[in-house]
Design a protein around this motif. Structure first.
Motif, short mmCIF file in Angstrom:
data_model
loop_
_atom_site.label_atom_id
_atom_site.label_comp_id
_atom_site.label_asym_id
_atom_site.label_seq_id
_atom_site.Cartn_x
_atom_site.Cartn_y
_atom_site.Cartn_z
N ILE A 223 0.84 -1.20 0.00
CA ILE A 223 0.00 0.00 0.00
C ILE A 223 0.88 1.26 0.00
O ILE A 223 0.64 2.20 -0.76
CB ILE A 223 -0.96 0.01 1.21
CG1 ILE A 223 -1.95 -1.16 1.10
CG2 ILE A 223 -1.70 1.34 1.31
CD1 ILE A 223 -2.81 -1.38 2.33
N ILE A 233 -5.03 2.19 -5.22
CA ILE A 233 -4.72 0.85 -4.75
C ILE A 233 -6.00 0.08 -4.48
O ILE A 233 -6.87 0.54 -3.74
CB ILE A 233 -3.86 0.90 -3.47
CG1 ILE A 233 -2.67 1.85 -3.67
CG2 ILE A 233 -3.36 -0.48 -3.09
CD1 ILE A 233 -2.27 2.57 -2.42
N ALA A 235 -7.47 -3.70 -3.30
CA ALA A 235 -7.16 -5.02 -2.74
C ALA A 235 -8.21 -6.01 -3.21
O ALA A 235 -9.41 -5.74 -3.12
CB ALA A 235 -7.14 -4.95 -1.22
N LEU A 247 -7.42 -2.80 5.77
CA LEU A 247 -7.14 -2.08 4.52
C LEU A 247 -7.55 -0.62 4.61
O LEU A 247 -6.85 0.27 4.14
CB LEU A 247 -7.87 -2.77 3.36
CG LEU A 247 -7.34 -4.17 3.02
CD1 LEU A 247 -8.34 -4.94 2.17
CD2 LEU A 247 -5.99 -4.07 2.30
N CYS A 252 -5.74 1.85 2.00
CA CYS A 252 -5.94 1.21 0.69
C CYS A 252 -7.27 1.77 0.17
O CYS A 252 -8.26 1.76 0.89
CB CYS A 252 -6.01 -0.30 0.85
SG CYS A 252 -6.42 -1.17 -0.67
#
Ligand code: C2E
Ligand code: CA
Ligand code: CA
Ligand code: CA
Length: 278
Positions: A223, A233, A235, A247, A252
């Motif tokens: 990240i 970004i 995930a 996250l 993220c």
């Protein structure tokens, strides 16, 4: 048959193994198939980790079998590549996604980005760019709503060519994501040269969040790298509340996974969006 004892090699070149037989039958069906016939696309939601609102979807290919279990893309994509039908299959996917996005916009869905997976073989084919631009033009889709996902291995073989192609794609208005990040063997200095928009953290790393140990620090490092390179970004493989909370805390931007939503057919995805729009 009575020679069998002497001609021992017949024994070794004999009946195909079950795996060989399965591969052969998939090959034959792929070759026979007209563009896209029998295939289906499903869409998996991608949400903002902070607000939970839908930001996009990933289009995933499905191949239902009338007489049994569906064959997964992990099995049939490599075969489609090796028998040379990945170009036509890929064109079908592009066309379908563009049509779907135009339809969703007409139906009043917010402007979300739909990601399309591009196979390395497809990407390196010289007809890739012209046919993509054609389909975009014909569909009348807003290119800003389409993003392409490529893996490192697709790009590193010829980094200069990849940089050029990416620049053209982005000029046209598409965005480009690096898929399965961290699973390849590319060097970071090469990656930094690519004009990218997004980084997708591979599912295998996200899985490590719950396990503790080296898992969480690795995800955090990816990240941080994404932030440094100024990338969005995403995930993938987010399966629990705990994954999502981690996250979010580590900043993220976006998340995708069974905890958020399964891949669904177009209509179901539309419904899902209307239910999940805060
Ligand atoms: P990918 O691009 O890494 O796609 C993500 C895969 O993870 C998908 O598998 C998706 O269904 C699965 N997934 C999503 N969330 C979760 C989760 O929370 N847990 C778990 N365990 N899995 C999750 P799928 O649909 O089987 O696709 C496998 C691969 O096949 C894709 O990996 C992609 O590389 C390839 N693929 C799929 N559709 C296409 C396509 O249209 N074109 C090309 N070239 N490749 C495709
Ligand atoms: Ca992908
Ligand atoms: Ca992946
Ligand atoms: Ca993959």
């Amino acid at each position: 048959a009575k020679e069998a004892g002497r001609n021992n090699f017949h024994f070794y070149t004999g009946a195909p193994t079950p795996l060989e037989r399965r591969t052969l039958s998939i090959e034959q069906r792929l070759r026979r198939g007209v563009e896209g016939q029998g295939f289906q696309l499903v869409y998996q939601p991608i949400v903002d980790t902070h607000t939970g609102s839908v930001r996009g979807a990933e289009a995933l290919l499905r191949w239902p079998q009338p007489d049994g279990d569906p064959i997964g893309p992990e099995l049939f994509i490599p075969i489609a590549e090796s028998v040379g039908v990945i170009q036509s299959l890929g064109r079908w996917v592009f066309g379908e996604v563009c049509k779907q996005v135009v339809q969703w916009q007409a139906d009043g869905l917010p402007a979300i980005t739909v990601a399309i997976n591009v196979s390395p073989i497809q990407f390196r084919h010289q007809g890739f760019l012209p046919s993509l631009l054609n389909i975009l033009r014909e569909s009348g889709v807003n290119p800003g709503l389409i993003s392409l996902e490529l893996t490192e291995s697709a790009l590193i073989k010829d980094i200069d060519e990849s940089v050029k192609t990416f620049s053209i794609l982005r000029e046209v208005g598409l965005s480009v994501a690096l898929d399965d990040f961290g699973t390849g063997y590319s060097s970071l200095s090469q990656l930094a040269r690519l004009p990218l928009d997004k980084l997708k953290i591979d599912r295998s790393f996200v899985k490590g969040i719950e396990g503790g140990g080296a898992g969480p620090p690795i995800v955090e490092a990816i990240i941080a790298l994404g932030h440094t390179l100024n990338l969005e970004i995403v995930a993938e493989g987010v399966e629990t509340q705990q994954d999502l909370a981690f996250l979010r805390e580590k900043r993220c931007h976006q998340a995708q996974g069974y905890f958020i939503g399964r891949p669904m057919i177009g209509n179901a995805f539309f419904e899902w969006c209307t239910m999940n729009t805060p």
